[in-house]
Design a protein around this motif. Structure first.
Motif, short mmCIF file in Angstrom:
data_model
loop_
_atom_site.label_atom_id
_atom_site.label_comp_id
_atom_site.label_asym_id
_atom_site.label_seq_id
_atom_site.Cartn_x
_atom_site.Cartn_y
_atom_site.Cartn_z
N UNK A 1 0.86 -1.18 0.00
CA UNK A 1 0.00 0.00 0.00
C UNK A 1 0.89 1.23 0.00
N UNK A 2 0.31 2.36 0.36
CA UNK A 2 1.09 3.59 0.34
C UNK A 2 2.18 3.64 1.41
N UNK A 3 2.06 2.75 2.42
CA UNK A 3 3.07 2.73 3.50
C UNK A 3 4.05 1.57 3.36
N UNK A 4 3.69 0.60 2.48
CA UNK A 4 4.54 -0.58 2.30
C UNK A 4 4.80 -0.76 0.80
N UNK A 5 6.05 -0.92 0.44
CA UNK A 5 6.39 -1.14 -0.96
C UNK A 5 7.38 -2.28 -1.06
N UNK A 6 7.55 -2.78 -2.35
CA UNK A 6 8.44 -3.91 -2.60
C UNK A 6 9.46 -3.49 -3.66
N UNK A 7 10.70 -3.89 -3.43
CA UNK A 7 11.79 -3.56 -4.35
C UNK A 7 12.52 -4.84 -4.74
N UNK A 8 13.09 -4.82 -5.95
CA UNK A 8 13.95 -5.91 -6.39
C UNK A 8 15.35 -5.32 -6.51
N UNK A 9 16.27 -5.90 -5.80
CA UNK A 9 17.63 -5.38 -5.76
C UNK A 9 18.59 -6.40 -6.35
N UNK A 10 19.70 -5.89 -6.84
CA UNK A 10 20.74 -6.76 -7.37
C UNK A 10 21.37 -7.53 -6.23
N UNK A 11 21.53 -8.82 -6.42
CA UNK A 11 22.08 -9.64 -5.35
C UNK A 11 23.56 -9.41 -5.15
N UNK A 12 24.19 -8.80 -6.14
CA UNK A 12 25.63 -8.60 -6.02
C UNK A 12 25.98 -7.19 -5.52
N UNK A 13 25.27 -6.17 -6.07
CA UNK A 13 25.62 -4.80 -5.70
C UNK A 13 24.60 -4.15 -4.80
#
Length: 593
Positions: free
Chosen positions: A79-91
């Protein structure tokens, strides 16, 4: 205000309520925060179980990530208070984010670092302002991606704020309730205490009659009942102590021995009347022990404390009196620090010394009075025994002297025995009504020839209405014979003997006056002493023993009367005998009625 126990109790109750509300609120907030963080972690664990993790593993582009997050946004709670990110596993670089406003740089949290290392990052801190979850996507042995879920805790903060407001409201309400309830509750405790305090003040002022009403059976009620019992017992004990104190004060006030009390510093605490009279001081005079007793008897406070286990006594002369003083410490048997008071007890031993001196003089006088006739008898007897040709007339004269001296010793022994019996009351006087006029007339008739030989004049004046006296006729005759015979002996030729009688204040007085040689003023106090003679030579020549007036005094006093003498040298002497009037039994009973 807080000096009162009532407000102290209110304050304690308020502090207890505040403390309880704060503690409960704090634990409640911590519990709520822990609940949300635990629920976040559980929901994330549940979401990444199964196909979600495999789908992320098969995605390679942002479009794939976007489709997956759209499909699973509800499951992840985005929601507006919770978000999801995909990050590089190396950097750790941002590859995709559900929050379009998110910048390219994301802070590498401990959970992100753990996921980049191939471990699940699910550790939460209730003190942190956010919650996060990092899930590693692993291909082989390397981490390709890190799926990172971030929650800002804004919702939790709003909920915690509401809880805090509720806690503060409860705190205010609890404060008001605690003040009101504490005030009334404290009154139930303090009211009996106030009553006890008031009663204690009355007891301290000496009022033991007022009682405290016992309205309960709790500790306060027991205390009130105990206080009433204590006041009753205290009254009994104080009354007993007061009685003992009055008895002691009466004893000290009226006892013949002098008593003085000093404290350990030597300051006077008490002087009774007898001591003040003996030492000629005032009862309230501020004396110091050393200043008073050191010059008098040479005793100091230090010496008394040094000899604490013994009684110190001294004899001394003061203002013509012989006194004896005893010093003792109070509290004997205790340690010296408790032996604070010094008691000095005085005895007037003047009469004892006088009696001791009289006893010695009496023994000396008796020895002397017996020695003279015994010496005479012995010398005359030896003369008769040693002289074979002693003329008959001379021998008869010697024997007459022996008989005369024997009679003299007989009279002396008789007088001594009579005096002793009178002193110890062993001679019972059979009293009756004695008419003074006939008694004195008979005595004067017996003495008439002795007065005629010296050409003395007799003046006899006793009124006919003179009442009878209560006495023993034989003993009273002995008294008046002794006085009249002395008057004749010590009055010269041509002198005058006067006898008067009368009544005054229930007594019959008899005055016998002569115009003889008189008695010196210095000898008057000793006239009635045993063996005392004003003119010793003439007394022995007249055959007197020196006991006549002493016997007369004892007889008169045994009758309840009094004998006195006045005299002036060269003018004569007057003896006065006062005897109680005889009262018939019927008259006595009627007067009593």
């Amino acid at each position: 205000m807080f000096r009162s126990i009532k407000w102290k109790l209110v304050a304690i109750l308020v502090l207890v309520v505040i403390s309880l509300v704060i503690i409960v609120g704090t634990f409640f907030q911590i519990s709520v925060s822990n609940f949300y963080t635990e629920e976040f972690t559980k929901s994330m664990d549940t979401a990444f179980e199964g196909e979600l993790s495999s789908r992320f593993a098969g995605a390679s582009e942002s479009a794939d990530f976007e489709n997956i997050l759209e499909a699973y946004s509800g499951r992840l709670g985005l929601d507006m208070y919770r978000y999801c990110c995909v990050l590089s596993g190396k950097t750790g670089a941002l590859l995709y984010s559900s929050d379009y406003d998110l910048s390219k740089d994301i802070e590498k949290t401990p959970n992100i670092i753990s996921a980049m290392a191939g471990k699940l990052g699910s550790t939460q801190s209730i003190m942190s302002h956010y919650m996060d979850y990092a899930f590693p996507i692993i291909h082989g042995k390397s981490v390709d991606y890190v799926v990172y879920i971030y929650d800002s805790k804004v919702e939790i903060g709003e909920i915690m704020g509401r809880i805090l407001v509720t806690i503060l409201e409860a705190l205010m309400l609890g404060f008001i309730i605690a003040v009101v309830f504490g005030y009334f509750m404290s009154r139930t405790i303090t009211s009996p205490i106030i009553n006890l305090t008031h009663k204690a003040e009355l007891v301290a002022a000496g009022d033991f009659e007022t009682k405290i009403a016992v309205r309960s059976h709790d500790e306060i009620g027991q205390l009130s009942a105990t206080f009433n019992d204590m006041a009753k017992e205290l009254k009994t004990n104080i009354n007993a102590l007061s009685d003992e104190k009055e008895k002691l004060e009466s004893i000290l006030r009226y006892m013949t021995d002098g008593v003085m009390a000093f404290d350990k510093n030597g300051k006077v605490l008490h002087i009774n009347k007898a001591a003040a009279k003996m030492l000629r001081i005032d009862e309230n005079e501020p004396l110091i022990f050393d200043e008073f007793f050191k010059p008098l008897v040479g005793v100091t406070v230090q010496e008394i404390y040094f000899k604490s286990k013994s009684i110190i006594n001294r004899d001394f002369e003061f203002s013509g009196k012989s006194l004896q003083v005893f010093f003792v410490l109070t509290g004997l048997g205790k340690s010296l620090k408790h032996q604070s008071n010094i008691i000095a007890v005085f005895h007037d031993i003047t009469e004892f010394h006088k009696l001791e001196m009289q006893r010695r003089e009496f023994v000396a006088n008796v020895s002397h009075e017996l020695k003279t006739p015994l010496t005479t008898i012995k010398s005359y007897t030896e003369t008769i025994l040693e002289s074979d040709n002693l003329p008959r007339e001379t021998e008869r004269n010697f024997l007459q002297v022996i008989v005369s001296e024997s009679d003299r010793m007989n009279r002396l022994v008789y007088d001594l025995l009579l005096l002793s019996k009178l002193n110890y009351g062993s001679t019972r006087l059979e009293k009756e009504a004695v008419d003074i006029a006939p008694l004195m007339g008979e005595i004067l008739r017996k003495m008439y020839f002795a007065m005629e030989e010296k050409h003395q004049t007799l003046v006899f004046s006793i009124p006919e209405n003179t009442p009878k006296v209560n006495g023993n006729r034989d003993r009273l005759e002995q008294v008046f014979v002794n006085i009249v015979s002395n008057a004749i002996k010590y009055t010269g030729d041509g002198g005058e003997i006067s006898v008067y009688a009368g009544e005054i204040y229930g007594y019959v007085f008899v005055k016998i006056r002569d115009t003889g040689m008189g008695i010196p003023e210095s000898d008057l106090p000793y006239v009635f002493d045993r063996f005392y003679r004003v003119d010793k030579a003439r007394s022995r020549e007249a055959g007197g023993t020196g006991l006549g007036l002493a016997i007369a005094k004892e007889i008169v006093e045994a009758h309840g009367g009094k004998i006195s003498v006045t005299s002036k040298v060269g003018e004569g002497t007057e003896f006065t005998v006062n005897l109680p009037v005889y009262v018939e039994e019927d008259d006595y009973i009627s007067s009593e009625e």
